[in-house]
Design a protein around this motif. Structure first.
Motif, mmCIF file in Angstrom:
data_model
loop_
_atom_site.group_PDB
_atom_site.id
_atom_site.type_symbol
_atom_site.label_atom_id
_atom_site.label_comp_id
_atom_site.label_asym_id
_atom_site.label_seq_id
_atom_site.Cartn_x
_atom_site.Cartn_y
_atom_site.Cartn_z
ATOM 1 N N TYR A 112 -84.068 -4.368 76.287
ATOM 2 C CA TYR A 112 -84.071 -5.541 77.165
ATOM 3 C C TYR A 112 -83.755 -6.820 76.388
ATOM 4 C CZ TYR A 112 -85.594 -8.753 80.840
ATOM 5 O OH TYR A 112 -85.641 -9.752 81.776
ATOM 6 N N ASP A 115 -80.139 -8.027 76.242
ATOM 7 C CA ASP A 115 -79.499 -8.623 77.426
ATOM 8 C C ASP A 115 -79.476 -10.136 77.263
ATOM 9 O OD1 ASP A 115 -78.788 -9.631 79.902
ATOM 10 O OD2 ASP A 115 -79.900 -8.105 81.005
ATOM 11 N N ALA A 118 -81.885 -12.062 79.436
ATOM 12 C CA ALA A 118 -83.232 -11.494 79.538
ATOM 13 C C ALA A 118 -84.309 -12.574 79.551
ATOM 14 C CB ALA A 118 -83.476 -10.539 78.377
ATOM 15 N N LEU A 272 -85.337 -5.746 84.624
ATOM 16 C CA LEU A 272 -86.128 -4.894 83.728
ATOM 17 C C LEU A 272 -86.289 -3.506 84.328
ATOM 18 C CD1 LEU A 272 -87.828 -4.785 81.105
ATOM 19 C CD2 LEU A 272 -89.820 -5.379 82.488
#
Length: 279
Positions: A112, A115, A118, A272
């Motif tokens: 994650y 990203d 994120a 997520l």
């Protein structure tokens, strides 16, 4: 009903003691007593039975406790999410039971972070009975849950993986030499009664086993020869040297899911969850 009255009632219903509830609320007992009496008059029901020795919830009180927790949780969640909307970079609170998640959790967080859009993820390690409660009261945005042990009422979920279970035993126990054991064999160990976990409301089922709230506490008690437990096999990896995990093939499989409140519309949560289901 006023939110203040509901907060007062929840504190008293959880403490079942006027003095402790008043201390928790940082008020004196008389205004607490008046608020509860006013709430009972307004609803036309008795919420609590009071004697000189104890306070107990009536059936109506138990219903209101559940409803009040949901209401107060929704208010807290609305406040936190409204404030989050003003932040330049969103934050997510991910609730995970202490000692669980392991390799999957590390893989999820690492992926994650890559990203570009994120959110910042704050990991909240919690007790065994808390994930759903933390989601519903707005303290967490998303959580890892384990079926059939955790309740998913009021939540949306996506399945992540399913695994078998193992018995966690002291390294010196005779069953440690076996390649597998049955549930009945573990349950029949009179010298190591099965540990008891709290339910969603925090109360423990009846039984001879010790009451536990997290894996750190549990593993210490098993090593000392006070109890045993059957857990998902991932919880049996990287055990301390004085414990051994033995497969229990006839134990029901455990499914790990990622859950979030049904009313949540937070994009970072969706991102997520989408990533978690692809790992």
């Amino acid at each position: 009903m006023e939110l203040r009255e509901l907060r007062y009632f929840v504190a008293l219903a959880e403490e079942l003691h006027f003095g402790r509830a008043a201390q928790r609320l940082e008020i004196s007992q008389p205004p607490l007593s008046r608020a509860i009496a006013r709430l009972e008059r307004r609803l036309g029901v008795t919420l609590l039975e009071r004697t000189s020795r104890k306070v107990t919830l009536t059936e109506s009180g138990s219903v209101l406790l559940s409803e009040a927790r949901t209401i107060l949780g929704a208010v807290a969640a609305a406040e936190r999410r409204t404030q989050q909307a003003a932040q330049q970079r969103p934050r997510l609170v991910l609730a995970v039971k202490s000692g669980t998640g392991g390799e999957f959790l590390a893989k999820l967080l690492d992926a994650y972070r890559l990203d570009p859009g994120a959110a910042t993820v704050d990991l909240m390690l919690c007790e065994a009975h808390q994930p759903q409660e933390l989601l519903m009261c707005g303290q967490a945005d998303v959580a890892l849950l384990h079926l059939p042990f955790d309740s998913t009422a009021g939540l949306d979920t996506e399945t992540l993986y399913t695994e078998g279970q193992v018995a966690i035993l002291p390294a010196s126990h005779p069953l440690v030499g076996r390649s597998r054991v049955r549930v009945a064999e573990v349950s029949a160990l009179a010298e190591l009664p099965m540990a008891r976990w709290p339910g969603p409301g925090g109360s423990y089922p009846e039984g001879p086993g010790v009451e536990v709230r997290n894996l750190t506490q549990l593993f210490q008690l098993i090593a000392l020869g006070h109890t045993t437990v059957i857990l998902p096999e991932s919880a049996g990896t990287d055990l301390r040297r004085d414990l051994v995990a033995v497969p229990v093939p006839d134990a029901p499989p455990v499914t790990t899911v990622i859950g979030w409140p049904s009313q949540s519309r937070v994009r970072a949560v969706a991102d997520l969850v989408r990533l978690a289901t692809c790992l």
